[in-house]
Design an enzyme around this catalytic site. Sequence first.
Site, PDB file in Angstrom:
ATOM      1  N   HIS A  26      37.648  28.142 -10.655  1.00 39.51           N
ATOM      2  CA  HIS A  26      37.369  26.703 -10.659  1.00 39.51           C
ATOM      3  C   HIS A  26      37.456  26.051 -12.044  1.00 39.51           C
ATOM      4  O   HIS A  26      37.263  24.833 -12.142  1.00 39.51           O
ATOM      5  CB  HIS A  26      35.970  26.469 -10.089  1.00 39.51           C
ATOM      6  CG  HIS A  26      34.904  27.054 -10.960  1.00 39.51           C
ATOM      7  ND1 HIS A  26      34.611  28.399 -10.930  1.00 39.51           N
ATOM      8  CD2 HIS A  26      34.117  26.506 -11.908  1.00 39.51           C
ATOM      9  CE1 HIS A  26      33.663  28.646 -11.821  1.00 39.51           C
ATOM     10  NE2 HIS A  26      33.348  27.510 -12.431  1.00 39.51           N
ATOM     11  N   HIS A  29      37.968  21.515 -15.599  1.00 37.65           N
ATOM     12  CA  HIS A  29      37.063  21.960 -14.523  1.00 37.65           C
ATOM     13  C   HIS A  29      37.595  21.396 -13.210  1.00 37.65           C
ATOM     14  O   HIS A  29      37.664  20.185 -13.035  1.00 37.65           O
ATOM     15  CB  HIS A  29      35.640  21.465 -14.792  1.00 37.65           C
ATOM     16  CG  HIS A  29      34.592  22.269 -14.101  1.00 37.65           C
ATOM     17  ND1 HIS A  29      34.341  22.154 -12.754  1.00 37.65           N
ATOM     18  CD2 HIS A  29      33.756  23.217 -14.567  1.00 37.65           C
ATOM     19  CE1 HIS A  29      33.361  22.995 -12.427  1.00 37.65           C
ATOM     20  NE2 HIS A  29      32.999  23.654 -13.507  1.00 37.65           N
TER      21      HIS A  29
END
Length: 149
Positions: free
Chosen positions: A57, A72
Amino acid sequence: MTTVTAPLPGRAIGLAAVPDPVFAGAMVGPGMAIDPVRAAGTAVSPVDGVVVSLHPHAFVVVDAAGHGVLTHLGIDTVQLNGAGFELLVSKGDTVTRGQPLVRWDPAAVEAAGKSPICPVVALEATADALGDLREDGEVAVGDSLFQWR
């Protein structure tokens, strides 16, 4: 000076609009975010450098000047335990701007109940170190997001 470019297509937004207090408060560092196009694709490196941190992620690439850029992929997506993400490189790899690093699907992230908004942050930087910060409008992969002095 480091030019940080868009790791994925979408709409540029200010960090204050990110639905996470840590990113919204710039506690991780200054930068901006992208509300991504809701289609499967890849997140690419925003700078030339070395992958120093790599998770399904999120990733950090550090350039030759020592500037670490965090991308992110979504908010609270660590809770998905890697489901829907495919790593295309390894930690320690030298990468070039625009090189695909992670395959993912923002629509699947949203369907799983998480925000697909992607902060792009200058780690260990001060807000005044960034210039030409893009906080609105559509961005394509490779468009300039900010300059890091």
